[in-house]
Scaffold this active site. Structure first.
Site, PDB file in Angstrom:
ATOM      1  CE  LYS A  13      -2.066  -1.141   3.641  1.00 56.32           C
ATOM      2  NZ  LYS A  13      -1.519  -2.508   4.230  1.00 56.32           N
ATOM      3  NE  ARG A  88      -3.757  -1.354  10.477  1.00 51.98           N
ATOM      4  CZ  ARG A  88      -2.690  -0.897   9.776  1.00 51.98           C
ATOM      5  NH1 ARG A  88      -2.888   0.336   9.189  1.00 51.98           N
ATOM      6  NH2 ARG A  88      -1.815  -1.596   9.458  1.00 51.98           N
ATOM      7  NE  ARG A 127       8.157  -2.027   6.082  1.00 51.06           N
ATOM      8  CZ  ARG A 127       7.072  -1.608   6.025  1.00 51.06           C
ATOM      9  NH1 ARG A 127       6.118  -1.423   5.090  1.00 51.06           N
ATOM     10  NH2 ARG A 127       6.220  -2.108   7.242  1.00 51.06           N
ATOM     11  NE  ARG A 160       6.718   0.023  10.082  1.00 51.08           N
ATOM     12  CZ  ARG A 160       5.652  -0.118   9.501  1.00 51.08           C
ATOM     13  NH1 ARG A 160       5.573   0.613   8.250  1.00 51.08           N
ATOM     14  NH2 ARG A 160       4.600  -0.520   9.961  1.00 51.08           N
ATOM     15  NE  ARG A 171       2.797  -4.711  11.235  1.00 39.16           N
ATOM     16  CZ  ARG A 171       4.076  -4.674  10.323  1.00 39.16           C
ATOM     17  NH1 ARG A 171       5.209  -4.994  10.715  1.00 39.16           N
ATOM     18  NH2 ARG A 171       3.760  -4.042   9.220  1.00 39.16           N
TER      19      ARG A 171
HETATM   20  P1  ADP Z   1       1.542  -1.965   7.952  1.00 37.99           P
HETATM   21  O1  ADP Z   1       0.358  -1.532   6.818  1.00 37.99           O
HETATM   22  O2  ADP Z   1       2.706  -2.171   7.362  1.00 37.99           O
HETATM   23  O3  ADP Z   1       0.910  -2.894   8.968  1.00 37.99           O
HETATM   24  P2  ADP Z   1       1.109   0.764   8.994  1.00 37.99           P
HETATM   25  O4  ADP Z   1       2.296   1.926   8.925  1.00 37.99           O
HETATM   26  O5  ADP Z   1       0.046   1.356   8.492  1.00 37.99           O
HETATM   27  O6  ADP Z   1       1.659  -0.544   8.612  1.00 37.99           O
HETATM   28  O7  ADP Z   1       0.786   0.657  10.658  1.00 37.99           O
HETATM   29  C1  ADP Z   1       1.591   0.230  11.615  1.00 37.99           C
HETATM   30  C2  ADP Z   1       0.957   0.265  12.931  1.00 37.99           C
HETATM   31  O8  ADP Z   1       0.394   1.540  13.280  1.00 37.99           O
HETATM   32  C3  ADP Z   1      -0.040  -0.690  13.096  1.00 37.99           C
HETATM   33  O9  ADP Z   1       0.089  -2.065  13.134  1.00 37.99           O
HETATM   34  C4  ADP Z   1      -1.273  -0.155  14.092  1.00 37.99           C
HETATM   35  O10 ADP Z   1      -0.550  -0.510  15.469  1.00 37.99           O
HETATM   36  C5  ADP Z   1      -0.989   1.203  13.907  1.00 37.99           C
HETATM   37  N1  ADP Z   1      -1.981   1.544  13.016  1.00 37.99           N
HETATM   38  C6  ADP Z   1      -1.739   2.598  11.738  1.00 37.99           C
HETATM   39  N2  ADP Z   1      -3.121   2.860  11.417  1.00 37.99           N
HETATM   40  C7  ADP Z   1      -3.996   2.400  12.326  1.00 37.99           C
HETATM   41  C8  ADP Z   1      -5.351   2.527  12.421  1.00 37.99           C
HETATM   42  N3  ADP Z   1      -6.162   2.922  11.017  1.00 37.99           N
HETATM   43  N4  ADP Z   1      -6.138   2.136  13.300  1.00 37.99           N
HETATM   44  C9  ADP Z   1      -5.359   1.670  14.299  1.00 37.99           C
HETATM   45  N5  ADP Z   1      -4.010   1.332  14.494  1.00 37.99           N
HETATM   46  C10 ADP Z   1      -3.300   1.953  13.495  1.00 37.99           C
END
Ligand code: ADP
Ligand code: ZN
Length: 227
Positions: A13, A88, A127, A160, A171
């Protein structure tokens, strides 16, 4: 174009959004990036967020939705936006529809990108991210010219805190339990489009451009019918 990007962690994404942003000038709004900015501040809220992210848990709907609402209300995203990592949960998806209705900018569609587990693990464990500009690298697939150094800005590359195998698996569980049900929400309202997240970013960006052109067609046909 106003869209949300859906799919498990590692589906691509963020990489797709970065390419489309450069190509078409569409804003890339990543809640993960916004939360990591908050984390860096070291504030009480930042520390709370860090504890959750490092373990692969979701941050509360309330905190994330407020961040997104502020960002969308203050935005000058004239060419539209791509939301990456939001919604999410189904509650976030419903809140998003309400926020966008209020500002008169409804979504065009939701793009679902799914990828196989082995592809996801390979992408995320390898990554690396630039601390300074956020550029993405991969130790094997997209290594920087000099090890550990960003090609674009000279910043330091790091891994990260949630890109280790244990947290990645957590996750993915959270994705299956909380996020995947959103697909039905968009499907029911006829707004779900799909691409194959196993493909590389260049192919995915071609697919997205094609889908967004097809998405415009019904309106164009209606308009030409009237004239
Ligand atoms: P990825 O898509 O690689 O899992 P992101 O950078 O989108 O990584 O998100 C990293 C973390 O940030 C998630 O695992 C969660 O803990 C938090 N997070 C991000 N966006 C949301 C959201 N919309 N609602 C709740 N937690 C979020
Ligand atoms: Zn950089």
């Amino acid at each position: 174009m106003r869209i949300v990007l859906l799919g498990p962690p590692g589906a691509g994404k963020g990489s797709l959004a970065r390419v489309i942003k450069d190509m078409m000038g569409i804003a890339h709004i990543s809640t993960g990036d916004m939360l990591r900015e908050e984390m860096k501040k070291g504030s009480p809220l930042g520390l709370e967020i860090k504890g959750l992210i490092a373990q692969g848990f979701l941050v509360s709907d309330e905190i994330v939705t407020r961040l997104v609402e502020q960002r969308l209300q203050n935005s000058r995203d004239s060419k539209g936006f791509m939301l990456d990592g939001f919604p999410r949960t189904v509650a976030q998806a419903k809140d998003l529809d309400n926020i966008l209705a209020e500002i008169g900018k409804p979504l065009d569609f939701a793009l679902n990108m799914e990828a196989d587990v082995d592809v996801i693990l390979m992408r995320l464990t390898g990554r690396r991210v630039c601390r300074k500009c956020g550029a993405l690298y991969h130790v094997r697939n997209k290594p920087p010219k000099a090890a550990g150094v960003c090609d674009l800005c000279g910043g330091e590359l790091h891994q990260r805190c949630d890109d280790n195998e244990e947290t990645i698996r957590k996750r993915m569980d959270v994705y299956m339990a909380n996020t995947r049900p959103i697909l039905a929400y968009y499907e029911q309202t006829g707004r779900l489009k799909k691409v194959d997240g196993n493909k590389g970013t260049p192919d995915l960006s071609d697919d997205l451009v094609k889908i967004s052109n097809e998405d415009k067609k019904p309106y164009q046909d209606q308009n030409s019918g009237r004239s």
